[in-house]
Design a protein around this motif. Structure first.
Motif, PDB file in Angstrom:
ATOM      1  N   ARG A  87      21.014  85.601 -17.296  1.00 17.19           N
ATOM      2  CA  ARG A  87      20.043  85.626 -18.390  1.00 17.19           C
ATOM      3  C   ARG A  87      20.062  84.314 -19.168  1.00 17.19           C
ATOM      4  O   ARG A  87      19.019  83.725 -19.426  1.00 17.19           O
ATOM      5  N   LYS A  88      21.264  83.870 -19.510  1.00 15.45           N
ATOM      6  CA  LYS A  88      21.389  82.613 -20.234  1.00 15.45           C
ATOM      7  C   LYS A  88      21.611  81.464 -19.246  1.00 15.45           C
ATOM      8  O   LYS A  88      22.152  81.670 -18.158  1.00 15.45           O
ATOM      9  N   PRO A  89      21.226  80.227 -19.610  1.00 16.60           N
ATOM     10  CA  PRO A  89      21.451  79.087 -18.718  1.00 16.60           C
ATOM     11  C   PRO A  89      22.937  78.789 -18.585  1.00 16.60           C
ATOM     12  O   PRO A  89      23.744  79.176 -19.434  1.00 16.60           O
ATOM     13  N   PHE A  90      23.323  78.079 -17.511  1.00 13.27           N
ATOM     14  CA  PHE A  90      24.733  77.779 -17.301  1.00 13.27           C
ATOM     15  C   PHE A  90      25.284  76.958 -18.463  1.00 13.27           C
ATOM     16  O   PHE A  90      26.350  77.259 -18.997  1.00 13.27           O
ATOM     17  N   TRP A  91      24.569  75.885 -18.848  1.00  7.72           N
ATOM     18  CA  TRP A  91      24.992  75.098 -20.005  1.00  7.72           C
ATOM     19  C   TRP A  91      24.417  75.754 -21.263  1.00  7.72           C
ATOM     20  O   TRP A  91      23.655  75.155 -22.010  1.00  7.72           O
ATOM     21  N   HIS A  92      24.814  77.017 -21.462  1.00  5.58           N
ATOM     22  CA  HIS A  92      24.274  77.802 -22.571  1.00  5.58           C
ATOM     23  C   HIS A  92      24.626  77.180 -23.918  1.00  5.58           C
ATOM     24  O   HIS A  92      23.789  77.126 -24.830  1.00  5.58           O
ATOM     25  N   ASP A  93      25.827  76.708 -24.071  1.00  5.08           N
ATOM     26  CA  ASP A  93      26.321  76.247 -25.361  1.00  5.08           C
ATOM     27  C   ASP A  93      25.590  74.982 -25.815  1.00  5.08           C
ATOM     28  O   ASP A  93      25.056  74.922 -26.917  1.00  5.08           O
ATOM     29  N   GLU A  94      25.582  73.962 -24.964  1.00  2.00           N
ATOM     30  CA  GLU A  94      24.910  72.707 -25.324  1.00  2.00           C
ATOM     31  C   GLU A  94      24.735  71.829 -24.098  1.00  2.00           C
ATOM     32  O   GLU A  94      25.587  71.809 -23.204  1.00  2.00           O
ATOM     33  N   SER A  95      23.625  71.104 -24.070  1.00  2.00           N
ATOM     34  CA  SER A  95      23.411  70.044 -23.080  1.00  2.00           C
ATOM     35  C   SER A  95      22.551  68.983 -23.753  1.00  2.00           C
ATOM     36  O   SER A  95      21.329  69.114 -23.806  1.00  2.00           O
ATOM     37  N   THR A  96      23.187  67.953 -24.307  1.00  4.63           N
ATOM     38  CA  THR A  96      22.476  66.928 -25.065  1.00  4.63           C
ATOM     39  C   THR A  96      22.938  65.532 -24.683  1.00  4.63           C
ATOM     40  O   THR A  96      24.054  65.329 -24.195  1.00  4.63           O
ATOM     41  N   VAL A  97      22.060  64.570 -24.955  1.00  8.10           N
ATOM     42  CA  VAL A  97      22.372  63.153 -24.829  1.00  8.10           C
ATOM     43  C   VAL A  97      21.702  62.458 -26.010  1.00  8.10           C
ATOM     44  O   VAL A  97      20.648  62.915 -26.492  1.00  8.10           O
ATOM     45  N   GLY A  98      22.302  61.377 -26.518  1.00  6.29           N
ATOM     46  CA  GLY A  98      21.721  60.751 -27.696  1.00  6.29           C
ATOM     47  C   GLY A  98      22.326  59.413 -28.033  1.00  6.29           C
ATOM     48  O   GLY A  98      23.090  58.824 -27.250  1.00  6.29           O
ATOM     49  N   LEU A  99      22.011  58.955 -29.231  1.00  7.41           N
ATOM     50  CA  LEU A  99      22.483  57.673 -29.745  1.00  7.41           C
ATOM     51  C   LEU A  99      23.111  57.885 -31.112  1.00  7.41           C
ATOM     52  O   LEU A  99      22.653  58.722 -31.903  1.00  7.41           O
TER      53      LEU A  99
END
Length: 323
Positions: A87-99
């Motif tokens: 139901r939830k995505p594998f990277w449920h907690d967080e999947s981010t990239v940034g500066l």
């Protein structure tokens, strides 16, 4: 071509050494497992305070700017399955990239909204103990951050396709913003979701004011404060959660405290919620004992008194390891 191969190999070998000196990748997380009786009266082995594993890192781009990323997944220690598997995505907690720079941090991807990412500071159980946390049961009940975020089901806390900003702290004040520029093509979606937080922390005082709106128009207003004096910390919060049509509304107030004595931290919490015409109560106590810097043994007890059901009690013990 053969004559320049040694030079190319030497350059390839030297380049990573320079990059490694300016970048880092780390693996961390939390492993939690307990034996408890839930509010449904069923005894079980399971995760009481959530378990996760995260991969994060940065690269120094020069000029005081860094590229940053974080990947985090949650799972159930008793079965090894991903939380909400299927139901939830594998990277449920967080999947981010940034500066990240002197102007703050900007991330894009999936992550907790500005409000949900900070409210845990005002609950003794950090809003993730299914036995004892008043916040878990009383805060934000009618305002899922993304009504369609998990394969069409509601997500309380995170948004997909999001943009997240954390300002530098200036004289104790920090501004946090989150939202999405992608309009959801789902029945009922009426706008873009956003969340805004203003925090203040100086010495023994910490406060937070937040407002959040999801894509269907549900809204949440949250204010909280914490005062620490010596080994004692007292915290209070007020949450006003309402659906877009104002048919359902929730007003919740929580009051909690912690007391540190040696390796032990004692916790107590109480919350009162008015959900439409019903009044619900939640009370809890707990204790954490630090076996080491990373390992904690804990005991939790919670009591729910809902307007529509008899009083129910949950209790259990568990072990948590942070790495």
């Amino acid at each position: 071509m053969r004559s320049i191969q040694p030079l190319l190999l030497a350059c390839a070998a030297a380049a990573p050494l320079s990059a490694w000196a300016q970048s880092a990748v780390s693996v961390n997380g939390r492993l939690d497992l307990g034996v408890f009786r839930g509010f449904d009266g069923v005894a079980q082995v399971g995760t009481v305070q959530r378990s996760n594993i995260a991969i994060s890192g940065f690269e120094d781009l020069g000029g005081g700017v860094k590229a940053v990323f974080r990947l985090s997944t949650r799972f159930e220690m008793d079965t090894g399955q991903s939380e909400g598997a299927g139901r939830k995505p594998f990277w449920h907690d967080e999947s981010t990239v940034g500066l990240q720079g002197s102007w703050g941090t900007v991330r894009v991807g999936r992550a907790m909204t500005a409000m949900w990412a900070q409210d845990w500071k005002f609950d003794p159980w950090c809003n993730f103990n299914r036995i004892a946390s008043p916040a878990w049961y009383l805060w934000h009940p009618l305002t899922p951050s993304d009504p369609y975020g998990n394969n069409g089901t509601a997500e309380y806390g995170r948004v997909n396709n999001g943009v997240f900003y954390d300002s530098p702290t200036v004289k104790g004040f920090t501004l946090r913003l989150s939202g999405s520029f992608e309009r959801e093509h789902e029945p009922g979606a009426s706008g873009l979701p956003y969340s805004t937080v203003l925090e203040y922390a100086h010495g023994p005082v910490a406060t937070m004011a937040a407002f959040e709106r999801n894509s269907v128009g549900d809204k949440d207003t949250f204010v909280a404060g914490k005062y620490t004096i010596g080994a004692v910390a007292v915290m209070a919060a007020y949450d006003y959660s309402r659906q877009f049509d104002a048919v359902s509304q929730s007003r919740a107030t929580t009051l909690d405290a912690t007391y540190e004595v040696g390796r032990m931290t004692l916790k107590v919490g109480y919350g009162r919620q008015r959900l439409n015409a019903d009044v619900n109560h939640f009370a809890s106590i707990g204790a954490d004992y630090a076996l080491s810097r990373r390992t904690t043994l804990y005991a939790s007890l919670g009591n729910k008194r809902d307007a529509t059901t008899d009083a129910r009690t949950s209790f259990g013990v568990g072990l948590a390891y942070a790495f």
